[in-house]
Design an enzyme around this catalytic site. Sequence first.
Site, PDB file in Angstrom:
ATOM      1  N   HIS A  66       0.867  -1.180   0.000  1.00  0.00           N
ATOM      2  CA  HIS A  66       0.000   0.000   0.000  1.00  0.00           C
ATOM      3  C   HIS A  66       0.905   1.232   0.000  1.00  0.00           C
ATOM      4  O   HIS A  66       1.673   1.453   0.931  1.00  0.00           O
ATOM      5  CB  HIS A  66      -0.916   0.028   1.225  1.00  0.00           C
ATOM      6  CG  HIS A  66      -1.806   1.242   1.272  1.00  0.00           C
ATOM      7  ND1 HIS A  66      -3.058   1.265   0.700  1.00  0.00           N
ATOM      8  CD2 HIS A  66      -1.606   2.481   1.806  1.00  0.00           C
ATOM      9  CE1 HIS A  66      -3.600   2.461   0.882  1.00  0.00           C
ATOM     10  NE2 HIS A  66      -2.739   3.216   1.553  1.00  0.00           N
ATOM     11  N   CYS A  67       0.794   2.028  -1.050  1.00  0.00           N
ATOM     12  CA  CYS A  67       1.658   3.202  -1.191  1.00  0.00           C
ATOM     13  C   CYS A  67       0.925   4.427  -0.646  1.00  0.00           C
ATOM     14  O   CYS A  67      -0.127   4.821  -1.172  1.00  0.00           O
ATOM     15  CB  CYS A  67       2.033   3.414  -2.661  1.00  0.00           C
ATOM     16  SG  CYS A  67       3.137   4.817  -2.923  1.00  0.00           S
ATOM     17  N   VAL A  68       1.473   5.027   0.399  1.00  0.00           N
ATOM     18  CA  VAL A  68       0.827   6.202   0.994  1.00  0.00           C
ATOM     19  C   VAL A  68       0.944   7.421   0.089  1.00  0.00           C
ATOM     20  O   VAL A  68       0.141   8.352   0.187  1.00  0.00           O
ATOM     21  CB  VAL A  68       1.449   6.512   2.371  1.00  0.00           C
ATOM     22  CG1 VAL A  68       1.172   5.392   3.355  1.00  0.00           C
ATOM     23  CG2 VAL A  68       2.960   6.769   2.270  1.00  0.00           C
TER      24      VAL A  68
ATOM     25  N   ASN B 174      -3.197   4.540  -2.328  1.00  0.00           N
ATOM     26  CA  ASN B 174      -3.825   3.413  -3.008  1.00  0.00           C
ATOM     27  C   ASN B 174      -2.899   2.202  -2.910  1.00  0.00           C
ATOM     28  O   ASN B 174      -1.692   2.345  -2.667  1.00  0.00           O
ATOM     29  CB  ASN B 174      -4.080   3.755  -4.477  1.00  0.00           C
ATOM     30  CG  ASN B 174      -5.102   2.841  -5.116  1.00  0.00           C
ATOM     31  OD1 ASN B 174      -5.822   2.125  -4.436  1.00  0.00           O
ATOM     32  ND2 ASN B 174      -5.167   2.845  -6.435  1.00  0.00           N
TER      33      ASN B 174
END
Length: 423
Positions: free
Chosen positions: A276-278, A282
């Site tokens: 999960h890329c902050v 997303n």
Amino acid sequence: MNEQAKRELKEEGKEEVLCCCEYVNRHGERSHVAACCCDCEDLDDACDRFLKREPQKPESLSHVAAVVSDRIRVPWLWGGARKLDLSIIPPLVLLPGLLHLAAFHLLLGVLVLMALPGLVLWYYFFTHRKKGRTLFFLSLALFSLGYMYFLFISEVFPRGHVGQFELAAVSLGVILTLLALIYTKRDPGIVRLDKHAVHSTVMYYRPPADKDFSFNVGAQEVSTAAVHRIGSSEEEGSELQESSRRNWCSVCRIVRPPRAGHCRICGVCVLRLDHHCVWINNCVGQANHGSFLLTLVFFLLTSLYGIGLVLRSVCPQQNVLTALLYCPGVYNQYSSALCFTCAWYSSIVTGGLLHLLLVQVVNISYNVTEREARVALREKTARSTCWGLVVDTGVYSRGLWSNWSEFMSMGDKLKPPSPTDLV
């Protein structure tokens, strides 16, 4: 607009079109943006207790925060005023203020550029521990890109050292980065419930026969059919059951395909979940992993090229490779100092994303996701080299060329979900 409140208004026959400044609050009542300071009982009570030196109620601060977040709205032409996420605001205020402060003196610049990454990392670990979703990092990323481009046009381009072609190249890089980011923000490959795979919930997850009478009486035909589908071997059946139990998601109530994972921040299961890329708020999964990599490449090329143009403009006598470390007289003029500070800030961001891109390239070369690498290292089932940069699980790797071919074509294997697949 609150859907429940909307339905209630419709049932009462009082539903009306909201103007751009109106909205339905958290209590289901119609309100206006201009009335944001009216009827603040929770805030009044908290201030009254503070002035009287009385202890605050345990739920007082949470109520005040809920009221403030509900009343801060942006006028919108369709559907009334939209709620504004408060986590968007701090980067819009802190980034310009800190960069302008750092441009006053060299020591201030060193202090700010050392404190800013630490502040961002602290906030990341603070939100990551709570598994909460925030727009802070996406706001910081987009505003950093936009603000650096604004300073490039307003401060660097008028100096005359940058031509029309260089300006067009930087502008094209920014546009391509934003387009790739928009595409990456789409569906990462959410696992949908397959209603035809009924056997996965009937056979693998019913109670044992000695605890469920209906298993022996009313579900023998289903169990028999399922056993015939998986094979006549009792060992193969037990292995399949064990695999399905391991892939069962108790939150989404589905059996995950191999390599899929559940994101506790987004609350969904994603095909071939990487992480999960902050920074994009997303997940990165099978459907958007390629565009995520493309976004990194576009941003890094644009950033490196822009940093070189800025340093060539503020330090024309120095080599571009050494100007970042030694640029005499750059703090004699505030405009030059601001450009130099922004070049340093962009270099720090670029360095972090270069490391992320390197990790991604290595993982793709070994056909392992970031999630699989963390799990394998925790369970001590992977081979780690180069100070943890290379993690080889030895499960899915089929050679460098085959791994990259699979990565480049994995998005084509996804079929668009039909309406019957949605839960």
